[in-house]
Design a protein around this motif. Structure first.
Motif, PDB file in Angstrom:
ATOM      1  N   PRO A  45      39.369  12.399  34.397  1.00 13.75           N
ATOM      2  CA  PRO A  45      38.790  12.946  33.183  1.00 13.75           C
ATOM      3  C   PRO A  45      39.507  14.250  32.834  1.00 13.75           C
ATOM      4  O   PRO A  45      39.994  14.914  33.754  1.00 13.75           O
ATOM      5  CB  PRO A  45      37.319  13.195  33.542  1.00 13.75           C
ATOM      6  N   TYR A  75      35.626  11.450  40.491  1.00 14.50           N
ATOM      7  CA  TYR A  75      36.857  11.806  39.784  1.00 14.50           C
ATOM      8  C   TYR A  75      36.839  13.231  39.266  1.00 14.50           C
ATOM      9  O   TYR A  75      37.881  13.891  39.240  1.00 14.50           O
ATOM     10  CB  TYR A  75      37.124  10.794  38.665  1.00 14.50           C
ATOM     11  N   VAL A  76      35.671  13.725  38.863  1.00 12.59           N
ATOM     12  CA  VAL A  76      35.606  15.127  38.441  1.00 12.59           C
ATOM     13  C   VAL A  76      35.921  16.034  39.633  1.00 12.59           C
ATOM     14  O   VAL A  76      36.537  17.087  39.480  1.00 12.59           O
ATOM     15  CB  VAL A  76      34.219  15.455  37.837  1.00 12.59           C
ATOM     16  N   LEU A  81      26.644  17.244  37.643  1.00 10.27           N
ATOM     17  CA  LEU A  81      26.537  15.793  37.824  1.00 10.27           C
ATOM     18  C   LEU A  81      25.789  15.444  39.110  1.00 10.27           C
ATOM     19  O   LEU A  81      25.619  14.275  39.432  1.00 10.27           O
ATOM     20  CB  LEU A  81      27.935  15.168  37.870  1.00 10.27           C
ATOM     21  N   VAL A 104      30.768  19.347  29.411  1.00  7.72           N
ATOM     22  CA  VAL A 104      30.414  20.142  30.590  1.00  7.72           C
ATOM     23  C   VAL A 104      31.662  20.599  31.328  1.00  7.72           C
ATOM     24  O   VAL A 104      31.736  21.725  31.825  1.00  7.72           O
ATOM     25  CB  VAL A 104      29.484  19.312  31.502  1.00  7.72           C
ATOM     26  N   SER A 123      25.451   4.838  33.585  1.00  7.73           N
ATOM     27  CA  SER A 123      26.165   4.863  32.305  1.00  7.73           C
ATOM     28  C   SER A 123      27.329   5.830  32.365  1.00  7.73           C
ATOM     29  O   SER A 123      27.566   6.514  33.361  1.00  7.73           O
ATOM     30  CB  SER A 123      25.232   5.297  31.183  1.00  7.73           C
ATOM     31  N   GLY A 132      36.284  23.120  37.439  1.00  6.28           N
ATOM     32  CA  GLY A 132      36.035  21.717  37.761  1.00  6.28           C
ATOM     33  C   GLY A 132      34.800  21.558  38.619  1.00  6.28           C
ATOM     34  O   GLY A 132      33.975  20.664  38.397  1.00  6.28           O
ATOM     35  N   PHE A 182      35.246  25.058  32.712  1.00  5.28           N
ATOM     36  CA  PHE A 182      36.498  25.803  32.609  1.00  5.28           C
ATOM     37  C   PHE A 182      36.257  27.158  31.972  1.00  5.28           C
ATOM     38  O   PHE A 182      36.860  28.158  32.365  1.00  5.28           O
ATOM     39  CB  PHE A 182      37.519  25.030  31.766  1.00  5.28           C
ATOM     40  N   VAL A 214      32.316  23.782  38.868  1.00  6.60           N
ATOM     41  CA  VAL A 214      31.138  24.160  38.070  1.00  6.60           C
ATOM     42  C   VAL A 214      30.621  22.944  37.313  1.00  6.60           C
ATOM     43  O   VAL A 214      29.416  22.670  37.261  1.00  6.60           O
ATOM     44  CB  VAL A 214      31.477  25.314  37.094  1.00  6.60           C
ATOM     45  N   ALA A 215      31.580  22.174  36.740  1.00  7.93           N
ATOM     46  CA  ALA A 215      31.177  20.978  36.005  1.00  7.93           C
ATOM     47  C   ALA A 215      30.610  19.927  36.954  1.00  7.93           C
ATOM     48  O   ALA A 215      29.614  19.265  36.649  1.00  7.93           O
ATOM     49  CB  ALA A 215      32.373  20.409  35.252  1.00  7.93           C
ATOM     50  N   VAL A 269      30.854   7.397  40.167  1.00  9.36           N
ATOM     51  CA  VAL A 269      32.313   7.259  40.013  1.00  9.36           C
ATOM     52  C   VAL A 269      32.887   8.450  39.260  1.00  9.36           C
ATOM     53  O   VAL A 269      33.916   9.018  39.637  1.00  9.36           O
ATOM     54  CB  VAL A 269      32.641   5.945  39.277  1.00  9.36           C
ATOM     55  N   THR A 270      32.184   8.866  38.205  1.00  7.46           N
ATOM     56  CA  THR A 270      32.648  10.022  37.435  1.00  7.46           C
ATOM     57  C   THR A 270      32.657  11.268  38.306  1.00  7.46           C
ATOM     58  O   THR A 270      33.614  12.047  38.266  1.00  7.46           O
ATOM     59  CB  THR A 270      31.736  10.249  36.216  1.00  7.46           C
ATOM     60  N   LEU A 307      43.606  19.082  41.406  1.00  5.59           N
ATOM     61  CA  LEU A 307      44.748  19.002  40.493  1.00  5.59           C
ATOM     62  C   LEU A 307      45.099  20.384  39.958  1.00  5.59           C
ATOM     63  O   LEU A 307      46.269  20.786  39.933  1.00  5.59           O
ATOM     64  CB  LEU A 307      44.424  18.063  39.332  1.00  5.59           C
ATOM     65  N   PHE A 310      41.085   7.640  32.169  1.00  8.49           N
ATOM     66  CA  PHE A 310      39.907   7.614  33.037  1.00  8.49           C
ATOM     67  C   PHE A 310      38.889   6.592  32.564  1.00  8.49           C
ATOM     68  O   PHE A 310      38.309   5.849  33.357  1.00  8.49           O
ATOM     69  CB  PHE A 310      39.278   9.006  33.097  1.00  8.49           C
ATOM     70  N   VAL A 345      30.316  14.555  29.556  1.00 13.46           N
ATOM     71  CA  VAL A 345      31.144  14.879  30.726  1.00 13.46           C
ATOM     72  C   VAL A 345      32.231  15.873  30.341  1.00 13.46           C
ATOM     73  O   VAL A 345      32.434  16.893  31.007  1.00 13.46           O
ATOM     74  CB  VAL A 345      31.751  13.592  31.326  1.00 13.46           C
ATOM     75  N   GLY A 375      27.004  10.447  33.824  1.00 15.56           N
ATOM     76  CA  GLY A 375      28.305  10.264  34.466  1.00 15.56           C
ATOM     77  C   GLY A 375      28.205   9.289  35.614  1.00 15.56           C
ATOM     78  O   GLY A 375      28.858   8.265  35.641  1.00 15.56           O
ATOM     79  N   MET A 409      38.146  15.606  41.681  1.00 18.72           N
ATOM     80  CA  MET A 409      39.595  15.699  41.878  1.00 18.72           C
ATOM     81  C   MET A 409      40.239  16.724  40.938  1.00 18.72           C
ATOM     82  O   MET A 409      41.367  17.132  41.160  1.00 18.72           O
ATOM     83  CB  MET A 409      40.242  14.337  41.628  1.00 18.72           C
ATOM     84  N   ILE A 410      39.512  17.104  39.869  1.00 14.45           N
ATOM     85  CA  ILE A 410      40.084  18.048  38.890  1.00 14.45           C
ATOM     86  C   ILE A 410      40.448  19.393  39.553  1.00 14.45           C
ATOM     87  O   ILE A 410      41.541  19.906  39.336  1.00 14.45           O
ATOM     88  CB  ILE A 410      39.095  18.284  37.732  1.00 14.45           C
TER      89      ILE A 410
END
Lengths: 299, 606
Positions: free
Chosen positions: B378, A103-104, A83, B501, B492, A76, B506, A78-79, A99-100, A110, B383, B498, A96, A106-107
């Motif tokens: 996401p 939320y990313v 961004l 990536v 955007s 998560g 993962f 790494v991704a 906002v994205t 989780l 989401f 998203v 993204g 938070m992955i």
């Protein structure tokens, strides 16, 4: 931008984040050592630790969710790094936005929560319950800050937010325009990094380090890597929102390290707050400061 | 269904039947996409009023979700679940009939071409829901009675609104009403909004008219609960969109100021939506029964849809409408997973489960996908719709509504983690060691939903195309979407990138992990805590009062203000309800039901 450059950036950005994160862990330990009048570890110690943890002989797995939890925790972040724009590299930040990213981020939490859950250790579960509560506490001021910044700059695209700040020089920095939000952001940062006084979910003496209690060998190694990313992400995000991002790598790194040094220094001065104390504090001061700052920004 | 329902293959027939209807709708899609309104030849005259039925993009969108939910629910019920249900003394025939009645009445409601047809459809839906709610008996009857009293008082309000409109417009065709709207005074529109709004809000479960919903949905047997959870309450949203957005218009709502405040009617609706997000979500957090937890979240998620629609810009309303679809898929898969666990273990009590991940891995995975979607993280579809609503709030400059929406999301994350942790993670109970995965007839609908949730999360453009049609049909600004989301100058979203990536991340995480030393898998019951070795008989699963620290803080608020608020509203409604109950409770409700159904059917057919 050609696809090759983009792919190269997507590989480089997490890599840079990891290396910088390692040095941040080193700084964390050195600051702690200085404050406690110790020498502190050598420069390569964080890396040695990770190699050691991954190479351990005893690696207890409690099932496939335990494994995947660690994969998600590292993956998560790494991704998330792709961004987060850094000098010279934007990655997919424009696809993204803020906002994205929030939320990313938070992955990994989780994933960790699910992994710990399968360990069936009550201390771990208590730790996660506390960690999620803590997230509820610090995210409230944090989203106020995010909203204020996005409103002020009129965009959620981090690339643009940074460009607008840099166009105005130091006077254009978010921290100058929105000092109250910057302060509220620091509070949230402290909670987000889980540093004292907000580290109730680790509480070694009480719940035996909570989420980490069943993590041996490379599981703990994975969390170590995650911590590197976490320090980096939080620092860079704060710099991007309030300190004009990075004009070049030198200034960028100075700013990021300075920002991350704040919670680390504060950490050693405080005892540990209880969960409800933390919520009460987070929902009172930073929220009030943040809302006040928001009112200034919007009018 | 009335005839076939008695046979064991009823569920399969029903599934095929719904499938056929879905195909029919898919055929209709081309014509809807051209902006055409598909009219049915069915036209009835009553007291000199023309009644007609037709399908536009709005009806079509909701009808697809309704039929999809009906299809998967009856599939779920068609195999072992139905057999067990019948063996346990349940009336499977009644369940299938009630489900079919629900689907059918909803389609009638969605197809209504004027307000009178809308009202008839509304009543049919209310009674059909009541029928499905009573199938389980016992506590369900109580909940259903509560629902029907709410629904009836709501219907009275709607009827009053219709009469008011009729006296001004002289007819109930939508076109007539739109024409007469500018001539109405502010006070009249105020009254109209209040009457229609409160009537529709009952079905939608908006604060403060939400108290009936959780129990009524949760006590309904398996597939029924999933169907209710997925779509039933959204009929309220359909009607709200139809009347408030299409007929009255959001611009008119903004003109209605509320005395002694800075708010106008539209702000009031937005705040109702946000309160509907927050309060039920934190009530869900306190539930110890998985079904109730989900049902309370259902109420809360409705708030996001309404909030998006009320915002009324292209982005927000797209988010709200998209959330209807996304939430339906999430809630259905969650209810399916919970009832799969209930099927195997006999309980949905979150303090009596745990550790089932190794026994029911597919159900676990279904719940995982569902909770990620419901919490709005996401890469799942939930989401995307929430992102649209957030972005719209940011663009419109609504910080407090934004904060409220996020607080709701955070509460959802806490709550759904508790759900999955207490059910599937943690300590396995000794009595559940022999538990197996649910049968295929139950697992298959879950898998379909999982794929749907993920696919529409990666490529939200698939559903956004429909949403754009709906927007243009009801006169909202239309969102210009891409396959991966939306392109805006001010930030955007492209989910293709998203998610791509994220999975690459993962992959790297997995590479790192599996390149480390070899792991040794310990048995699930081989655990220790705090240095003490524990046997499987000792129960140490941390499940009760899961968020002790948070509850310590917010429980007094609940005891104080929330309880006071709810009891005040409750007693006000109670007075209204008891009056209604005197009216309806005088005779056995099913006789009433029969009479109403027969009467309306003859009415419709003649």
């Amino acid at each position: 931008m050609s696809i090759q450059t983009l792919l190269m950036e997507l590989v480089l950005m997490p890599l840079v984040a990891f290396v910088v994160g390692l040095f941040m862990v080193l700084m964390l330990r050195r600051i702690g050592a200085k404050l406690q009048r110790r020498v502190g570890p050598p420069m390569m110690q964080p890396l040695y630790d990770i190699v050691k943890l991954y190479g351990k002989k005893t690696q207890i797995s409690h099932g496939w969710m335990h494994d995947i939890g660690i994969v998600m925790a590292v993956g998560g972040y790494v991704a998330a790094e792709t961004l987060l724009p850094v000098p010279g590299m934007d990655g997919i930040a424009d696809k993204g936005g803020l906002v994205t990213l929030v939320y990313v981020m938070m992955i990994p939490s989780l994933g960790l929560a699910l992994g710990v859950g399968q360990c069936a250790n009550p201390n771990g579960s208590i730790g996660i319950a506390r960690a999620l509560t803590a997230m509820l506490a610090y995210d409230v001021p944090f989203v106020i800050v995010v909203f204020g910044v996005a409103w002020y700059f009129g965009t959620t695209n981090l690339v643009d937010i940074i460009a607008i700040q840099q166009a105005g020089g130091v006077a254009g920095w978010g921290a100058i325009a929105m000092p109250l939000l910057a302060i509220a952001g620091l509070f949230a940062l402290q909670g987000m990094l889980g540093k004292q006084p907000f580290e109730i979910y680790i509480a070694p003496a009480e719940i035996a380090t909570g989420p980490m209690v069943e993590m041996s060998g490379k599981y703990l190694g994975g969390l170590f890597v995650m911590q590197c990313f976490q320090l980096y992400t939080a620092g860079v995000l704060y710099v991007s929102l309030f300190l004009g991002g990075g004009e070049n790598w030198l200034f960028f790194l100075i700013k990021v390290f300075a920002v991350v040094a704040i919670p680390m220094t504060v950490a050693f001065l405080f005892p540990r707050y209880k969960t409800e104390q933390m919520i009460r504090l987070m929902w009172k001061w930073p929220v009030m400061i943040g809302l006040l700052g928001l009112a200034f920004v919007m009018h | 269904m009335l005839v076939l329902g008695r046979f064991s293959y009823a569920g399969k027939v029903a599934t095929v039947f719904y499938g056929g209807q879905l195909l029919f709708l898919a055929k209709m899609a081309d014509r809807i996409a051209d902006g055409a309104i598909v009219t049915f030849s069915l036209q009835v005259e009553l007291f000199g009023l023309q009644m007609s039925w037709r399908f536009d993009a709005l009806s079509w969108f909701f009808a697809v979700i309704t039929l999809g939910a009906g299809l998967l629910s009856s599939w779920y019920a068609s195999g072992k679940w139905g057999e067990r249900f019948r063996r346990r003394g349940g009336n499977l025939w009644l369940l299938h009939v009630a489900l079919a009645a629900n689907v059918f009445s909803m389609l009638i409601l969605l197809g209504s071409g004027d307000l009178l047809a809308l009202f008839i459809g509304w009543e049919l839906v209310s009674w059909a829901s009541f029928l499905l709610m009573t199938v389980a008996g016992g506590r369900a009857i109580q909940a259903a009675m509560r629902y029907i009293t709410y629904a009836m008082s709501g219907a009275m309000a709607i009827l009053a609104g219709i009469v008011l409109l009729w006296s001004h417009a002289g007819g109930l065709q939508y076109a007539q009403i739109i024409d007469v709207m500018p001539q109405l005074s502010q006070a009249q529109v105020w009254l109209l909004v209040a009457l229609f709004g409160s009537g529709f809000a009952v079905k939608m479960g908006l604060l403060p008219l939400h108290l009936w919903q959780a129990a009524a949905y949760a006590e309904t047997p398996g597939p029924g609960a999933a169907f209710f959870g997925a779509i039933s309450a959204r009929m309220g949203l359909y009607a709200i969109i139809l009347v408030l957005v299409q007929l009255i218009g959001l611009a008119r709502l903004s003109e209605l100021t509320i005395p002694f405040t800075f708010l106008d009617m539209r702000d009031l609706w937005a705040w109702i939506a946000v309160l509907t997000i927050i309060l039920p979500t934190y009530t869900a957090l306190r539930q110890t029964d998985a079904r109730y937890l989900l049902a309370w979240h259902g109420i809360g998620q409705g708030g996001y849809m309404l909030l998006g629609v009320v915002l009324g810009d292209a982005l927000g309303s797209a988010g709200g409408l998209l959330h209807v679809f996304n939430y339906a898929t999430n809630q259905a898969v969650l209810f399916f997973a919970v009832f799969a666990v209930m099927f195997r273990t006999g309980t949905a009590d979150l303090n009596k489960l745990g550790g089932l991940i190794t026994r029911m891995p597919i159900s676990f995975f279904a719940m995982l996908v569902g909770i990620i979607g419901l919490a709005g993280l996401p890469p799942m579809n939930g989401f995307v719709s929430k992102w649209f609503v957030y972005r719209s709030l940011m663009i419109e400059g609504e910080p407090l509504l934004f904060l409220g929406a996020i607080i709701g999301t955070l509460g959802t994350i806490l709550s759904v983690y508790k759900l999955i942790h207490n059910t599937f993670l943690g300590q396995l109970r000794v009595e559940h060691v022999e538990v197996r995965e649910a049968p295929w007839s139950m697992v298959a609908p879950m898998i379909i939903l999982m794929l749907l949730i993920f696919a529409t999360g990666v490529a939200p453009g698939l559903v956004l195309d429909w949403v754009a049609l709906v927007q243009s049909a009801v006169g909202l600004p239309v969102v210009e979407n891409t396959l991966g989301g939306v392109e805006l100058a001010s930030g955007s979203l492209d989910m293709l990138w998203v998610v791509g990536v994220l999975f690459a991340g993962f992959g790297i995480g997995a590479l790192l992990f599996y390149s480390g030393g070899r792991t040794r898998q310990v048995h699930q019951l081989d655990n220790y805590a705090g240095g003490h070795f524990l046997t499987a008989e000792t129960r140490y699963h941390y499940s009760d009062n899961f968020y002790a620290g948070l509850m310590h803080l917010i429980r007094p608020w609940y005891r104080g203000s929330f309880v006071w608020l709810e009891s005040t509203l409750g007693s006000l409604l109670g007075i209204a309800a008891s009056l209604m109950q005197r009216l309806y409770g005088a005779r056995h409700p099913s006789i009433y039901l029969l009479v109403t159904v027969v009467a309306t059917l003859t009415w419709v057919l003649l």
